[in-house]
Design a protein around this motif. Structure first.
Motif, PDB file in Angstrom:
ATOM      1  N   VAL A   1     -16.858  34.914-132.011  1.00  0.00           N
ATOM      2  CA  VAL A   1     -16.333  35.066-130.652  1.00  0.00           C
ATOM      3  C   VAL A   1     -16.461  36.523-130.210  1.00  0.00           C
ATOM      4  O   VAL A   1     -16.870  36.810-129.076  1.00  0.00           O
TER       5      VAL A   1
ATOM      6  N   GLU B   1     -19.871  37.366-128.997  1.00  0.00           N
ATOM      7  CA  GLU B   1     -20.191  36.848-127.669  1.00  0.00           C
ATOM      8  C   GLU B   1     -19.835  37.856-126.579  1.00  0.00           C
ATOM      9  O   GLU B   1     -20.446  37.873-125.510  1.00  0.00           O
ATOM     10  N   PHE B   2     -18.848  38.688-126.856  1.00  0.00           N
ATOM     11  CA  PHE B   2     -18.403  39.686-125.878  1.00  0.00           C
ATOM     12  C   PHE B   2     -18.864  41.095-126.258  1.00  0.00           C
ATOM     13  O   PHE B   2     -18.427  42.078-125.646  1.00  0.00           O
TER      14      PHE B   2
ATOM     15  N   ALA C   1     -10.907  37.765-121.494  1.00  0.00           N
ATOM     16  CA  ALA C   1     -11.555  36.490-121.798  1.00  0.00           C
ATOM     17  C   ALA C   1     -11.807  36.312-123.295  1.00  0.00           C
ATOM     18  O   ALA C   1     -11.890  35.172-123.774  1.00  0.00           O
ATOM     19  N   LEU C   2     -11.911  37.414-124.053  1.00  0.00           N
ATOM     20  CA  LEU C   2     -12.101  37.291-125.495  1.00  0.00           C
ATOM     21  C   LEU C   2     -10.874  36.649-126.129  1.00  0.00           C
ATOM     22  O   LEU C   2     -10.985  35.721-126.940  1.00  0.00           O
ATOM     23  N   TRP C   3      -9.697  37.139-125.753  1.00  0.00           N
ATOM     24  CA  TRP C   3      -8.461  36.564-126.300  1.00  0.00           C
ATOM     25  C   TRP C   3      -8.323  35.100-125.863  1.00  0.00           C
ATOM     26  O   TRP C   3      -7.906  34.247-126.646  1.00  0.00           O
ATOM     27  N   THR C   4      -8.682  34.831-124.618  1.00  0.00           N
ATOM     28  CA  THR C   4      -8.583  33.460-124.107  1.00  0.00           C
ATOM     29  C   THR C   4      -9.483  32.516-124.905  1.00  0.00           C
ATOM     30  O   THR C   4      -9.068  31.398-125.262  1.00  0.00           O
ATOM     31  N   MET C   5     -10.702  32.964-125.210  1.00  0.00           N
ATOM     32  CA  MET C   5     -11.614  32.115-125.971  1.00  0.00           C
ATOM     33  C   MET C   5     -11.109  31.883-127.384  1.00  0.00           C
ATOM     34  O   MET C   5     -11.196  30.766-127.921  1.00  0.00           O
ATOM     35  N   LEU C   6     -10.567  32.918-128.020  1.00  0.00           N
ATOM     36  CA  LEU C   6      -9.994  32.741-129.351  1.00  0.00           C
ATOM     37  C   LEU C   6      -8.882  31.698-129.325  1.00  0.00           C
ATOM     38  O   LEU C   6      -8.782  30.848-130.234  1.00  0.00           O
TER      39      LEU C   6
ATOM     40  N   GLU D   1      -8.526  29.256-127.076  1.00  0.00           N
ATOM     41  CA  GLU D   1      -9.096  27.940-126.778  1.00  0.00           C
ATOM     42  C   GLU D   1      -9.757  27.314-127.998  1.00  0.00           C
ATOM     43  O   GLU D   1      -9.769  26.083-128.144  1.00  0.00           O
ATOM     44  N   LYS D   2     -10.300  28.142-128.887  1.00  0.00           N
ATOM     45  CA  LYS D   2     -10.951  27.639-130.088  1.00  0.00           C
ATOM     46  C   LYS D   2      -9.971  27.413-131.242  1.00  0.00           C
ATOM     47  O   LYS D   2     -10.382  27.069-132.361  1.00  0.00           O
TER      48      LYS D   2
END
Length: 341
Positions: A269, A272-273, A318-323, A325-326
């Motif tokens: 993740v 990705e950023f 958005a990095l924290w959000t993706m973590l 969400e996963k």
């Protein structure tokens, strides 16, 4: 050499103390696992002070007195605007030449440790620390390494009775009389901190390895209780013994496969950023409102500069959000814009 950095400052409990959100831990400098030359250790402390770090932590255990001598020598004359913590619960006794006890310190001073959490033991430990530091005051006192993980269940019952029967009273007297500004515990297991809340009020806890990008086991009930009780948290071990900076060690031992797999998923993740994993690991704990400081332990000025580069790496929300969400953050973990679902 890095220029002065404007660090965010956060309050320590309800004490009026403020610390920079990045601090300097004193264990590595005292030679845990790997030796550090005295001039290098002192240069690292000086460098931290020069770039604007105001919070420094040490303990009698670190190098069996070596870390306190280093910290005192480096910070003497520079105490204005700094916050210094040390720990109680271990007294140091001289050893005979040629005799050593099992430990992880390279070239420690010629002492061994005796656990003592009694009223007299706390007072003696505090006074001894001032003498090793060569200072007339410290700001924060932590009860060091009390808990089952360190002592075993039966021995911890005996030592906890010392803390409950007199040690906590000594700490309260030191704080309430203005001798120190804040009291707390410095441990590697959050469960004992819930027991501490039952003893009375505390200002700040130094918790190593249990609230990190990899592990949020302390989130509830510990971190939530800190918010309710007005206590702050200093996060030690933000890299979980090295696994979050490319190492293979987790919790002071070789990382098991499930931990390695989780780290790889988190790192994917981050990639990705275009964010280095150590940068995310270093900055993650501060997303929680109870956390006032993150406390890494660089061994050299160059290692500190690497940490500062990670510290200044921009991390998009958005990095924290993706973590989250996963499912790579525990449910309820505070992140910018909300909590992990």
């Amino acid at each position: 050499m890095s220029s002065v950095i404007t660090f965010e400052k956060r309050g320590v409990g309800q004490t009026g103390l403020e610390v920079t959100t990045l601090g300097l831990g004193g264990a590595s400098l005292a030679g845990i696992f790997t030796g550090v030359a005295e001039e290098v250790a002192r240069a690292t402390i000086n460098h931290a002070h020069e770039v604007g770090i105001t919070y420094f932590d040490t303990a009698p255990q670190y190098g069996y007195g070596r870390s306190e001598h280093l910290m005192g020598n480096a910070l003497r004359g520079k105490r204005e605007g700094t916050v210094l913590s040390t720990k109680v619960g271990r007294l140091l006794k001289p050893i005979k030449d040629g005799w050593t006890s099992p430990h992880n310190w390279v070239d420690p001073l010629p002492f061994d440790q005796v656990y003592d959490y009694t009223y007299d033991g706390i007072m003696r430990s505090f006074e001894d620390s001032l003498q090793r530091l060569g200072l007339n005051a410290v700001d924060i006192l932590y009860v060091h390494d009390i808990g089952v993980a360190t002592h075993g269940e039966e021995e911890n019952k005996r030592l906890w009775a010392q803390l409950a029967g007199g040690g906590y009273k000594a700490l309260r007297e030191l704080r309430d009389g203005g001798t120190v500004r804040a009291i707390g515990l410095g441990v590697n297991e959050w469960e004992v901190l819930m027991d501490a809340f039952a003893l009375g009020d505390w200002d700040v806890f130094l918790l190593a390895g249990r609230y990190t990008l990899l592990e949020q086991t302390s989130l509830d009930p510990f971190m939530t209780t800190c918010l309710k009780r007005g206590a702050s948290v200093v996060v030690g071990g933000p890299f979980n013994s090295g696994i979050l900076v490319g190492g293979s060690t987790w919790n002071y031992a070789k990382a098991p496969e499930d931990v390695v797999k989780r780290v790889n998923a988190i790192e994917a993740v981050c990639k990705e950023f275009n964010v280095p994993l150590p940068a995310a690991a270093l900055q993650f704990p501060l997303t929680h409102p109870a956390v006032c400081n993150v406390l890494p332990g660089p061994r050299t000025p160059e290692e500190l500069d690497g940490i500062l580069a990670w510290w200044r790496t921009p991390i998009p929300d958005a990095l924290w959000t993706m973590l989250a969400e996963k499912g790579l953050l525990a449910k309820g973990t505070p992140v910018p814009g909300g909590v992990a679902g």
